[in-house]
Every structure is written in structure tokens, then in C-alpha cells.
Enzyme design. Structure first.
Site, PDB file in Angstrom:
ATOM      1  N   GLY A  32      34.591   1.729  -9.457  1.00  0.00           N
ATOM      2  CA  GLY A  32      32.986   1.472  -9.509  1.00  0.00           C
ATOM      3  C   GLY A  32      32.485   1.357  -8.199  1.00  0.00           C
TER       4      GLY A  32
ATOM      5  N   LYS B  64     -16.917   0.451   2.724  1.00  0.00           N
ATOM      6  CA  LYS B  64     -17.733  -0.711   2.901  1.00  0.00           C
ATOM      7  C   LYS B  64     -18.905  -0.602   1.802  1.00  0.00           C
ATOM      8  CE  LYS B  64     -20.688  -3.675   5.914  1.00  0.00           C
ATOM      9  NZ  LYS B  64     -20.861  -4.236   7.432  1.00  0.00           N
TER      10      LYS B  64
ATOM     11  N   HIS C 101      29.802  -4.812  -4.133  1.00  0.00           N
ATOM     12  CA  HIS C 101      29.172  -5.963  -4.384  1.00  0.00           C
ATOM     13  C   HIS C 101      28.590  -6.313  -2.714  1.00  0.00           C
ATOM     14  CE1 HIS C 101      29.306  -6.178  -8.468  1.00  0.00           C
ATOM     15  NE2 HIS C 101      30.537  -6.678  -8.549  1.00  0.00           N
TER      16      HIS C 101
ATOM     17  N   ASN D 125      31.989 -17.563   4.926  1.00  0.00           N
ATOM     18  CA  ASN D 125      33.330 -17.335   5.558  1.00  0.00           C
ATOM     19  C   ASN D 125      34.155 -16.099   5.306  1.00  0.00           C
ATOM     20  OD1 ASN D 125      32.630 -19.602   7.536  1.00  0.00           O
ATOM     21  ND2 ASN D 125      33.264 -21.062   5.760  1.00  0.00           N
TER      22      ASN D 125
ATOM     23  N   LYS E 234     -18.307  13.690  17.345  1.00  0.00           N
ATOM     24  CA  LYS E 234     -18.903  14.726  16.489  1.00  0.00           C
ATOM     25  C   LYS E 234     -19.731  13.912  15.713  1.00  0.00           C
ATOM     26  CE  LYS E 234     -14.772  16.266  15.111  1.00  0.00           C
ATOM     27  NZ  LYS E 234     -13.808  17.170  14.982  1.00  0.00           N
ATOM     28  N   THR E 235     -19.172  12.949  14.618  1.00  0.00           N
ATOM     29  CA  THR E 235     -19.922  12.353  13.746  1.00  0.00           C
ATOM     30  C   THR E 235     -20.349  11.060  14.036  1.00  0.00           C
ATOM     31  OG1 THR E 235     -17.671  11.548  12.860  1.00  0.00           O
ATOM     32  CG2 THR E 235     -18.346  13.699  12.141  1.00  0.00           C
TER      33      THR E 235
ATOM     34  N   ARG F 263      14.194   1.507 -11.230  1.00  0.00           N
ATOM     35  CA  ARG F 263      14.349   1.132 -12.376  1.00  0.00           C
ATOM     36  C   ARG F 263      14.173  -0.285 -12.564  1.00  0.00           C
ATOM     37  NH1 ARG F 263      19.434   3.393 -14.830  1.00  0.00           N
ATOM     38  NH2 ARG F 263      18.880   2.369 -16.747  1.00  0.00           N
TER      39      ARG F 263
ATOM     40  N   ARG G 258     -14.129  14.968  20.853  1.00  0.00           N
ATOM     41  CA  ARG G 258     -13.787  13.403  20.420  1.00  0.00           C
ATOM     42  C   ARG G 258     -15.022  12.731  20.070  1.00  0.00           C
ATOM     43  NH1 ARG G 258     -10.566  10.117  25.319  1.00  0.00           N
ATOM     44  NH2 ARG G 258      -8.473  11.017  24.924  1.00  0.00           N
TER      45      ARG G 258
ATOM     46  N   THR H  55     -13.576  22.436   9.176  1.00  0.00           N
ATOM     47  CA  THR H  55     -13.759  22.224   7.804  1.00  0.00           C
ATOM     48  C   THR H  55     -14.883  23.228   7.557  1.00  0.00           C
ATOM     49  OG1 THR H  55     -12.710  20.142   8.021  1.00  0.00           O
ATOM     50  CG2 THR H  55     -14.079  20.734   5.937  1.00  0.00           C
TER      51      THR H  55
ATOM     52  N   GLU I 238      30.781   5.001  -7.657  1.00  0.00           N
ATOM     53  CA  GLU I 238      29.611   5.360  -8.131  1.00  0.00           C
ATOM     54  C   GLU I 238      28.844   6.231  -7.085  1.00  0.00           C
ATOM     55  OE1 GLU I 238      27.184   4.194 -10.394  1.00  0.00           O
ATOM     56  OE2 GLU I 238      28.453   2.452 -11.163  1.00  0.00           O
TER      57      GLU I 238
END
Length: 506
Positions: free
Chosen positions: A297, A138, A268, A407, A67-68, A213, A65, A38, A320
């Protein structure tokens, strides 16, 4: 409370779209701290940047591993600007304030999905980045956290409109999204180490989100969490609805039981037509014949390529959705003539082995019912054994009844479902429903097979089936009155096998 951004820490994996934010920060004289790739990216823009190593007087170590992870970085993020003690401590140790943190995380889920080695996967577990996100989130009272490249456009517009300043509402909102990102990331790591990537702790926030929707009915809101594009390529028609997705799920689960060229028609959430045949056209025609009224349908799926001859038959029916692994070009020309008809190409994607359902004040989790019994699992319970043709019909019927609401009873012969009775409170009612439907559509039940997903508590079902012409039966067995059904079959020349496995579906 509006706060001007005077300094920023930027360390990201994905840099697309970052340049406009960096340019804006530079125009407002914001001091920028950065690391690695970066830092090089910002320097290549011709914009001044301070290396985190110069701030901490510590190099990047252990192959990047660490750095910051340093008090001058986290102190600059976490100290409270309105706390006199914090301000004095920051001055004493020469800790600069960091008002903006732009950081994303190593692509852990993408690395897992790529099939990389465990060593590579472990290296994609972010430590510094996740800590920076949590620390900045935080301290949202003073710091803005940008935790994803998906936020770049929105952040740019906010900073541009407010002269490189932010309101408390902005910072709090981005803090919430930062914690969501952190939670989802940790869940992904946990699920990698778990037995199933869709374990019960799976966070929905980890999955792509699609607002539908509406739900089952227009007054119900609904959202789908998951990557449908990974599973299907929609090549025609309008968007899928909640009910469409429910039926598509039923189609996929049932068609996956078959290796032969097969068609399944669902209405269905229950199958109203199933058939296997030598060609796709014959399989479809036979599936439709099961119940052409209910098929109107419906949602249709095949495990075979859709050719012209099959498409010509399909086009005669209003449906459909049609799902298949592939379509011939001339078949698509016909099928696309209906504007709203949805056509999906199914991709070979592995789905979860778990099922979840919200219930009462909690969630139920269970393994999916991936068991299916074949001739090897059949125990002949009667004096008469089923023929090879009977066994094929019993196996076929059993695959279907496993996927119908209890059933249920399925009647089948010669690779075709003749009829089914589903979702009845009485198994006798389910059988009578199936027999009546078979008669309504002109099927001869003589020599047909019957499958039940659960045992027969009395002999009434086998008696009704026998009188309708059915000659062979498969059921789990396990009733204290199994002998009643067996005795009736023996007295009337029926064959019956038991599997020992129940397939309730509620």
C-alpha cells in the site's frame, strides 16, 4: 440594486470567448469603447465601437504604455452616480458613464516562465489594466468589472438572464475577484524581483487551486495550491489524495539524492525501502526486501525507466502510486491491469527552495535542507578509518536518514537500506527498532554501516550497534560527550566519521 449597462470599456489581451459578450452588448444597444487589438476585433465583428482615443482626444503614446490613463476614462468609471456633485462634474467635463469594464492583464507570469529577456518581462508589467481593474472594483456600486477570460461564460449567462443588467451582489462578487487578481498580479511581480519566486509573500491565489476529497482524515477539508500537471503526467488511476501528495513529496525529495539507478518506497511519509543497483529490476527487488510488509500500500518512485522485467516484479505488490521518468509500452500493459493504481510520469520541473508551515497564529518559513555530506565532508574521528566500501555505505545511509523523521537511525550495506528506525523520542529506541527490523527480514548486519541524523549524546548507540555487527558509523558530532563514543569505537575496532551537519526533520 439592479443597474442597466448602457456603456462598456473593453480592452483585453485574450479574446477567446469575448465575441458572444460583445454581440449581446450590441443587441442591447450598449455603447462600446475600446483600444488597439480589441477595437479591431470588435470592428471585424461588424459591431460599432468608439476608440478610446476619440473619447480622450489623446492618442496612444509611448509605444502603447499610455492609452487609457485619462480622466475621461477613469472619471467615467469612478464617478458616483448617486452623488450630485459627481454627476455635475461628469456633465461639466463631458465624461460619459462606463458601467462595464472588461479588461485583463499582460501575461507577466507566462513571460517570466518562457525565459524571456528582462526587457520583455518589464514590458509585460501592466499599468493601465491593473488601474482599470482597481478603479472599477472600487466603484462596484455602479460598475461591473470583468478581470479574466475565465469569467466570460459566467458573465454572459448573467447578462443574458438579466437583460444586460447586473445586481449589486453580482458587482460586489466580481469586485472581490478583481482585487484578488490585482493582488496576485502584484505578488508575481514582487516575487520576480525577489530572490526566490516562492518568497514568504507568495500569494496562494497566484497558484492553480485543486480541492481535494478530504485532508489527512475524512473529516478535514483540504486544497492543493500549485500546478501538479506541470510536474507530473498522470497516465493511469484515480485522483491523488492529500496523503498521497504527502508521500509523493517524500519520494521526490529522497530519490533526488541519487544519481545511480534507484528505487524508493515510502509509507506514511517515511522510507521503508531504498536501494541502488545496476538495473531497475534489481534496485526495486532490493528496495522491496528492506521491508515488504510496510511496502504494502506504499508509494514507489524510481529515477529510471520502467521496463517489462521491472513491471512484472512491481505488479506482484499492491501499491498506491508508482512514479518514474518513463515507462515502456509493455510495462504499462501490465501495470494498468489494476484499475485504481496511480501511474505518474515525472517531468523535470524545478521546485521551491523554501518550506512553509502554519504554526500557532502565524507561518514558519525556512530554506529546504538541500545539504548532503559526502566523503569530502567526512572527518575521521577514530583511529580506524573507513574503507572505500564503508564510505560508499555511509554516504548511502546518510542520504536516507536526512529524509526520515527524527530521531532516526539507518543501517545500510552494498547500496541497500537494511533497516531504519524512525520518529522515536530516543535514539536508542530508533536503533533498537532498526536492528529488530533487520533481523525480522533476515539481514546480516555484520560489516554494515550506521547513519544518524543527529549526534550521539552517549556511547550507548555505538555499543548497541557494535554488538549487532555494525562496523562503521557516520554522525554529525558536536556533543559534549563525543569522546565517549569515539573511545568505545577505538576500543572495539569501529570506524566513525563526523560531518558537522545535523539533519533534524520534525
Amino acid at each position: 440594486m439592479t443597474k442597466k449597462i448602457k456603456s462598456a470599456l473593453i480592452s483585453v489581451y485574450y479574446k477567446d470567448g469575448l465575441d458572444k459578450i460583445v454581440q449581446l452588448l450590441h443587441e442591447h444597444d450598449v455603447q462600446i469603447f475600446s483600444t488597439g487589438g480589441t477595437q479591431s476585433f470588435i470592428e471585424n465583428m461588424g459591431i460599432p465601437v468608439t476608440a478610446v482615443e476619440d473619447l480622450t482626444s489623446y492618442p496612444s503614446i509611448f509605444g502603447g504604455r499610455v492609452k487609457t490613463l485619462h480622466p475621461k476614462v477613469f472619471g467615467g468609471i469612478l464617478y458616483r452616480r448617486d452623488n450630485e456633485g459627481d454627476v455635475q462634474t461628469a456633465a461639466q467635463f463631458e465624461i460619459p458613464s462606463i458601467d462595464l469594464v472588461i479588461v485583463d492583464l499582460y501575461p507577466f507570469t507566462e513571460t517570466v516562465a518562457s525565459g524571456a529577456s528582462e526587457e520583455d518581462i518589464i514590458e509585460k508589467i501592466d499599468i493601465g489594466g491593473i488601474s482599470l481593474i482597481r478603479g472599477a472594483a472600487k466603484n462596484f456600486n455602479d460598475v461591473l468589472i470583468v478581470s479574466s477570460r475565465d469569467q466570460y461564460d459566467d458573465v454572459f449567462e448573467i447578462l443574458k438572464a438579466k437583460g444586460c443588467a447586473t445586481d449589486l451582489e453580482d458587482r460586489r462578487r466580481y469586485a472581490k475577484e478583481g482585487f484578488q487578481m490585482s493582488s496576485s498580479y502584484d505578488t508575481a511581480i514582487h516575487n520576480y524581483f525577489a530572490d526566490d519566486v516562492y518568497a514568504s509573500t507568495q500569494s496562494f491565489n497566484l497558484l492553480p487551486k485543486k480541492v481535494l476529497r478530504y485532508g489527512e482524515n475524512p473529516h478535514q477539508a483540504a486544497t492543493f495550491y500549485g500546478d501538479l500537471d506541470a510536474m507530473f503526467e498522470q497516465i493511469h488511476g484515480k485522483e491523488l489524495s492529500y496523503n498521497n501528495l504527502m508521500d509523493v513529496e517524500a519520494c521526490v525529495r529522497l530519490i533526488d539524492e541519487f544519481n545511480e539507478t534507484s528505487f524508493v518506497i515510502v509509507k506514511h511519509n517515511n522510507a521503508c525501502g531504498v536501494a541502488s543497483a545496476a538495473t531497475a529490476k534489481d534496485a526495486y527487488v532490493n528496495a522491496l526486501a528492506c521491508d515488504p510488509v510496510s511496502a504494502f500500500g506504499g508509494v514507489i518512485i524510481s529515477n529510471a525507466n520502467i521496463d517489462l522485467a521491472t513491471a512484472e516484479e512491481l505488479h506482484k505488490l499492491f501499491f498506491e502510486i508508482l512514479i518514474a521518468p518513463s515507462f515502456d509500452a509493455d510495462a504499462l500493459e501490465i501495470l494498468k491491469k489494476k484499475k485504481d493504481r496511480r501511474l505518474l510520469i515525472r517531468k523535470p520541473v524545478e521546485v521551491s527552495k523554501k518550506q512553509f508551515r502554519t504554526l500557532l497564529n502565524g507561518v514558519l518559513e525556512q530554506d529546504k535542507d538541500n545539504s548532503i555530506e559526502t566523503a569530502e565532508n567526512f572527518t575521521v574521528a577514530t583511529e580506524k578509518a573507513p574503507t572505500q566500501e564503508d564510505i560508499k555505505a555511509l554516504e548511502f545511509a546518510l542520504k536516507i536518514c536526512k529524509h526520515l523523521k527524527s530521531n532516526n537511525v539507518v543501517l545500510a550495506k552494498d547500496g541497500q537500506m537494511l533497516a531504519c528506525g524512525v520518529g522515536q523520542t530516543s535514539r536508542v529506541d530508533a536503533l533498537k527498532q532498526a536492528i529488530d527490523k533487520a533481523a525480522a527480514f533476515g539481514f546480516d548486519l555484520n560489516g554494515a554501516a550506521m547513519a544518524s541524523e543527529a549526534f550521539f549524546p552517549f556511547a550507548d548507540c555505538v555499543e548497541i550497534a557494535h554488538k549487532a555487527g555494525i562496523t562503521t558509523v557516520v554522525q554529525p558530532g558536536g556533543s559534549i560527550r563525543d569522546k565517549d563514543s569515539i573511545d568505545y569505537c577505538n576500543a572495539n575496532g569501529l570506524s566513525m566519521v563526523m560531518t558537522g551537519v545535523r539533519h533534524f526533520l520534525h
